[in-house]
Each structure stands twice: as structure tokens, then as C-alpha cells.
Motif scaffolding. Structure first.
Motif, PDB file in Angstrom:
ATOM      1  N   TRP A  98     -30.652  10.209 -27.086  1.00  0.00           N
ATOM      2  CA  TRP A  98     -30.734  11.203 -27.912  1.00  0.00           C
ATOM      3  C   TRP A  98     -30.260  12.676 -27.554  1.00  0.00           C
ATOM      4  CZ3 TRP A  98     -30.589  11.945 -32.996  1.00  0.00           C
ATOM      5  CH2 TRP A  98     -30.760  13.116 -33.414  1.00  0.00           C
ATOM      6  N   ASP A  99     -30.544  13.133 -26.643  1.00  0.00           N
ATOM      7  CA  ASP A  99     -29.849  14.677 -26.310  1.00  0.00           C
ATOM      8  C   ASP A  99     -28.428  14.752 -26.106  1.00  0.00           C
ATOM      9  OD1 ASP A  99     -32.506  15.625 -26.284  1.00  0.00           O
ATOM     10  OD2 ASP A  99     -32.708  15.517 -24.248  1.00  0.00           O
ATOM     11  N   ASN A 100     -27.975  13.713 -25.487  1.00  0.00           N
ATOM     12  CA  ASN A 100     -26.784  13.613 -25.231  1.00  0.00           C
ATOM     13  C   ASN A 100     -25.727  13.360 -26.572  1.00  0.00           C
ATOM     14  OD1 ASN A 100     -26.725  14.249 -22.581  1.00  0.00           O
ATOM     15  ND2 ASN A 100     -26.545  12.026 -21.694  1.00  0.00           N
ATOM     16  N   THR A 101     -26.370  12.396 -27.309  1.00  0.00           N
ATOM     17  CA  THR A 101     -25.671  11.909 -28.531  1.00  0.00           C
ATOM     18  C   THR A 101     -25.840  13.071 -29.390  1.00  0.00           C
ATOM     19  OG1 THR A 101     -26.181   9.579 -28.233  1.00  0.00           O
ATOM     20  CG2 THR A 101     -25.665  10.403 -30.407  1.00  0.00           C
ATOM     21  N   ARG A 102     -26.786  13.856 -29.457  1.00  0.00           N
ATOM     22  CA  ARG A 102     -26.940  14.903 -30.469  1.00  0.00           C
ATOM     23  C   ARG A 102     -25.896  16.054 -30.261  1.00  0.00           C
ATOM     24  NH1 ARG A 102     -27.645  19.724 -30.675  1.00  0.00           N
ATOM     25  NH2 ARG A 102     -28.024  19.809 -28.460  1.00  0.00           N
ATOM     26  N   ASN A 118     -35.125  20.008 -33.415  1.00  0.00           N
ATOM     27  CA  ASN A 118     -36.548  20.624 -33.164  1.00  0.00           C
ATOM     28  C   ASN A 118     -36.201  21.888 -32.289  1.00  0.00           C
ATOM     29  OD1 ASN A 118     -35.795  19.865 -30.377  1.00  0.00           O
ATOM     30  ND2 ASN A 118     -37.111  18.018 -30.629  1.00  0.00           N
ATOM     31  N   MET A 119     -37.218  22.776 -31.845  1.00  0.00           N
ATOM     32  CA  MET A 119     -36.956  24.097 -31.403  1.00  0.00           C
ATOM     33  C   MET A 119     -36.120  24.094 -30.034  1.00  0.00           C
ATOM     34  SD  MET A 119     -40.779  24.281 -29.621  1.00  0.00           S
ATOM     35  CE  MET A 119     -41.223  22.865 -28.735  1.00  0.00           C
ATOM     36  N   GLY A 120     -35.871  22.809 -29.327  1.00  0.00           N
ATOM     37  CA  GLY A 120     -35.035  22.997 -28.163  1.00  0.00           C
ATOM     38  C   GLY A 120     -33.461  23.707 -28.424  1.00  0.00           C
ATOM     39  N   THR A 121     -32.939  22.939 -29.674  1.00  0.00           N
ATOM     40  CA  THR A 121     -31.632  23.205 -29.921  1.00  0.00           C
ATOM     41  C   THR A 121     -31.504  23.727 -30.932  1.00  0.00           C
ATOM     42  OG1 THR A 121     -31.514  20.927 -30.665  1.00  0.00           O
ATOM     43  CG2 THR A 121     -31.046  21.330 -28.155  1.00  0.00           C
ATOM     44  N   PHE A 122     -32.413  24.016 -31.889  1.00  0.00           N
ATOM     45  CA  PHE A 122     -32.189  24.402 -33.256  1.00  0.00           C
ATOM     46  C   PHE A 122     -31.484  25.877 -33.327  1.00  0.00           C
ATOM     47  CE2 PHE A 122     -34.190  27.020 -36.879  1.00  0.00           C
ATOM     48  CZ  PHE A 122     -33.396  26.270 -37.940  1.00  0.00           C
TER      49      PHE A 122
END
Length: 496
Positions: A98-102, A118-122
């Protein structure tokens, strides 16, 4: 068909509301609200031809694409086509990818209509211009706007503009003391009236006397509820810094040097000295399934539905501290509309249905009717336990429109909604900390925190000396600069 044509014509008309929701929304500096690039001409949604069915693409994290996805999609598309003239294509990206794809999708401007975040990347993704503003929400999707409380919308704003639909669920934070029901009732019948660490000491002593072993089991994450239900970390990612939930001052403080936190650290240290906590807590990676007593975040019915079954015994839960609400708690699950989507209005209307229409909500949450689940004569959901559904329910929409299971005695979501309503909102709710000017200081202080965390939060080391030593190191690494920067931004935000 006439209904669909009329609805689509209405959608074309209301699309003008989103004239400012695409690439004209410049990334801004949260501290100054100044654009970071030159203005561009504002594009609008492409007009949808009468009778045309829009295909919306929604990306979310989960286990994997369900095996019966095609049949599920065909079934739901019939309903969505009749309701709002759209079809839905859900793309489930695995947890590990998920992280890499997003990140790749955002950075390369790959097309999508809706994306879980979510809050991590918003905040950082908003600054890059990835997501559309949805400030016209009340006009475009009034049922959705009225369904979710105002505080939750505030938590999804940056510089006063709204960029996400929060997943209205257990979005507040409540901590619980969880006990083996039979054991605690035998040794301390009045356990339900004990809501603080000091009072729990007598319960743990009675448990140890009965069983001969440490009853309060911690792993190396320790008891982080000590800070979590008292101080809002304002998205800094450093628990040593925060704003008290109580009062409207919004003063940034050194959390571990506050009296309320220090007092509880001392209690946990004494528990370790008295043999009430497992000696290997600071190095234990995973706690055992059975724990006579522990602290967990959730709601009391989770003792029946989750915590007890996981332990293999009946469990009970007693609230520890107040229910609180912050940006971080709300931003644990949100959905955003792409700034370059050609169908922003339709996407927002779909999110309205997902959150307010139980049929759509159940389809995403449970799967394909007639395969993954059936509706009973009483209007409950009976799950097919031989089938799995690989979408992650928490990523999609509100829990409060999910239909009750036929195995449940009470609707647990009623309790969650009540907790949300009673939550104390952070005085910094809606504030977004731009850490650009203190990136290095935060990174250095975070590394220092990691070295102390396990021993400090498990009671393995004496807290007064440990906190003094830790904060001396952090201040040498720029901790006070972080506090000053955060306070300056909060003050400017409050004044604005």
C-alpha cells in the motif's frame, strides 16, 4: 430511465460548485496559507451526457481483491446505477504494497476518483495538490454533511478548507481496563467502580495473591495510554510533546514532565517493583493471548466481541480516563477525491451513499449478498462463515449504518456513537503542524524517545531520573525549538 436522466442533468448543474476543486487549488504553506506555485485556470468537471453511466475508481488498502469481486461489483452496480447513475470499481491494494503504491500514484498523478488515506500522509498529499477541496459538501451531499458531526469535519481541514470525508466510526479514543471476568469478580467484586491506575493497584495485588504470578502483562510498547488520553500529540509523531485535551489554552508542553503523567509513570514503576508487571515487559515483542489484566483502546462491548474471545475466557472492561477526540483519532481513516478526477460530484455522492445507505454500506462491509451473507427475516445480517471478505471495513465509511449481525445481542455501534458524542475535543482540533522547519530536530528527538520508550512505559526504570535524562538529551537535540515552532503555528492558527 427518466429518473436517471433527470438526476444526471442535476449533477451536471451542481458540478459548477466544484469549479475550484481541481488543479486550481494550489499547494499552500500551512503556516502562512501562501500559494507555493503560480495560479492556474480552474478546470471544471467534465459534463456527463444524459444517460451516461460514470465509472468511479476507488483505491483502498485491504487483504486482496475478493475472489467473487466480479459478481459483487455487478450486483452493487445495478443499485448504484439506479440511485446516482454510477458504477464502482474498487481497487484493493495489499497491506505490504500500500505505502509504495499510494505514493507512486500521488507522485505520478495516476488517475483515480477516490482514495483512502490517513494521518500519516494526508497533510503532505494535500500540500502537493493531490486532493480536491470539498468545501461545497453541504450543497452537494447534504445528508452526508449532516450525518457526521462538525468536529469531525474540522479535523479534516487544512488552512480552513475541507479535503476529506472522515470514516465516522470509533473516531474518538477511549481506554479500558480489561480483566478476566471470573478472576476479577472473585478477588475484587467492586472492580467496576475503579477508573484510575492508583485504584487498580489493589485489584492487581489481589489477582497476584490468588494466582501467584504477575497479572498485568505488557509488551515493549508499554502503557502508552498514560499520555494518549491526556495529551494531543498534534501530529508531531513525538509523544514527548503535546497539548492537553482539557481547557482551551492549546499550550504545547513537555508531556513527560507534567505532573499527571509523571504520577502515573511512578505508579507503573511501583507495579514493576511489586511484581505486578511481567519482568520481561521491556523486551517482550508480543504479549500472550491470555492476560488477567491489561489496558486496551476501544469500547466496552469489545470485551464480549473481541478481547474475551481472543483470551479464551469471558472478559469485562472498565473505562480508564476520559474519551478524547483529536485530528489523529479522526484521521485514522479518511477518503479523499482526486484533484484531477473528472467526476468529483459523483464521487462525493457515492461517499454520501456509502455512509448513509445501509444497503451500500453492507455490500462494502460484508460482501456479496447471497454468497458472503444473507439478510434475515428480522433485518439482521447472517454471515457465511465459510466465505471470507477481503475488504477492510474501517477504510470505507461509517460503522453506524452497518446492519447488526444476527449473533449480536446489542448493537455495539450505539455504544461507540455515544462515546464519540461524549468525547472531549482537543483545543488543537483542526490544527495541522507543518514540521518542515524542524524536520531534523524531530528526527533526532524521535530516535532518543525510541531508546527510552520501552523501559519508561513498562516501569522498568525509575521515571523521574529517566525523564530528566531523556529530556536533557532531547533539549540538546532541539526539543525546545520544536515546541516553539509548534506553539507559533498554533497561535497563528487560533488568531486566523
Amino acid at each position: 430511465m427518466k429518473k436517471i436522466i433527470a438526476l444526471l442533468l442535476a449533477v451536471v448543474m451542481v458540478a459548477a460548485l466544484f469549479a475550484g476543486c481541481t488543479d486550481d487549488k494550489k499547494p499552500t504553506d500551512p503556516a502562512t496559507d501562501a500559494p507555493t506555485e503560480a495560479p492556474t485556470e480552474a478546470p471544471t468537471d467534465e459534463a456527463t451526457e444524459p444517460g451516461e453511466i460514470v465509472e468511479l475508481h476507488w483505491y483502498m488498502v485491504g487483504n486482496k481483491q475478493p475472489d467473487n469481486y466480479d459478481a459483487w461489483k455487478a450486483n452493487l452496480d445495478k443499485y448504484l446505477e439506479e440511485k446516482i447513475g454510477v458504477h464502482l470499481d474498487v481497487h484493493i491494494i495489499g497491506w505490504d504494497a500500500w505505502d509504495n503504491t499510494r505514493s507512486t500514484m500521488i507522485n505520478t498523478n495516476e488517475p483515480f476518483d477516490i482514495m483512502f488515506t490517513n494521518m500519516g500522509t494526508f497533510a503532505s498529499d494535500v500540500r502537493t495538490g493531490a486532493f480536491a477541496t470539498i468545501d461545497e459538501l453541504a450543497e452537494v451531499a447534504p445528508e452526508l454533511y449532516n450525518f457526521i458531526p462538525a468536529d469531525y469535519w474540522d479535523a479534516c481541514k487544512i488552512n480552513g478548507s475541507l479535503y476529506a470525508v472522515p470514516t465516522y466510526k470509533d473516531s474518538s479514543i477511549t481506554e479500558y481496563f480489561v480483566y478476566d471476568k471470573a478472576l476479577v469478580e472473585e478477588v475484587y467484586p467492586d472492580y467496576a467502580n475503579v477508573h484510575d491506575l492508583a485504584g487498580v493497584t489493589e485489584i492487581l495485588k489481589a489477582m497476584k495473591e490468588k494466582t501467584g504470578s504477575a497479572p498485568f502483562i505488557l509488551n515493549n510498547n508499554g502503557l502508552d495510554a498514560i499520555m494518549g488520553n491526556k495529551y494531543d500529540g498534534i501530529g508531531a509523531g513525538l509523544p514527548a510533546l503535546g497539548v492537553s485535551y482539557f481547557g482551551d489554552e492549546a499550550k504545547v508542553v513537555s508531556v513527560f514532565e507534567q505532573e499527571d503523567v509523571m504520577n502515573e509513570l511512578k505508579i507503573v514503576y511501583q507495579w514493576m517493583q511489586d511484581g505486578l508487571i511481567n519482568e520481561d515487559a521491556a523486551i517482550l515483542g508480543e504479549a500472550p493471548n491470555y492476560r488477567p489484566a491489561f489496558v486496551a483502546q476501544g469500547w466496552s462491548y469489545a470485551a464480549v466481541s473481541t478481547w474475551g474471545p481472543n483470551m479464551g475466557v469471558d472478559a469485562v472492561a472498565v473505562q480508564f480516563g476520559d474519551t478524547v477526540l483529536s485530528n489523529d483519532s479522526v484521521q485514522g481513516s479518511m477518503n479523499c477525491i482526486s484533484a484531477s478526477s473528472e467526476h468529483k460530484v459523483e464521487a462525493l455522492k457515492l461517499l454520501e451513499l456509502v455512509n448513509t445507505d445501509s444497503y451500500v454500506r453492507d455490500a462494502l462491509y460484508f460482501g456479496l449478498e447471497g454468497d458472503n451473507f444473507e439478510y434475515t427475516a428480522e433485518g439482521r445480517v447472517h454471515k457465511n462463515t465459510e466465505k471470507t471478505w477481503d475488504m477492510a471495513g474501517y477504510t470505507q465509511g461509517s460503522f453506524f449504518t452497518v446492519t447488526m449481525l444476527d449473533t449480536e445481542e446489542v448493537n455495539q455501534w450505539d455504544e461507540v456513537k455515544a462515546l464519540n458524542a461524549a468525547a472531549t475535543g482537543s483545543p488543537a482540533l483542526g490544527f495541522v503542524f507543518d514540521t518542515t522547519n524542524v524536520t531534523d530536530q524531530l528526527a533526532n528527538c524521535t530516535e532518543i524517545w525510541k531508546r527510552y520508550k520501552s523501559e519508561l512505559l513498562t516501569g522498568t526504570i525509575e521515571p523521574e531520573a529517566a525523564v530528566a535524562e531523556m529530556m536533557e538529551e532531547m533539549r540538546a537535540a532541539g526539543f525546545d525549538e520544536i515546541v516553539t515552532e509548534a506553539q507559533t503555528q498554533i497561535d497563528a492558527w487560533k488568531n486566523a
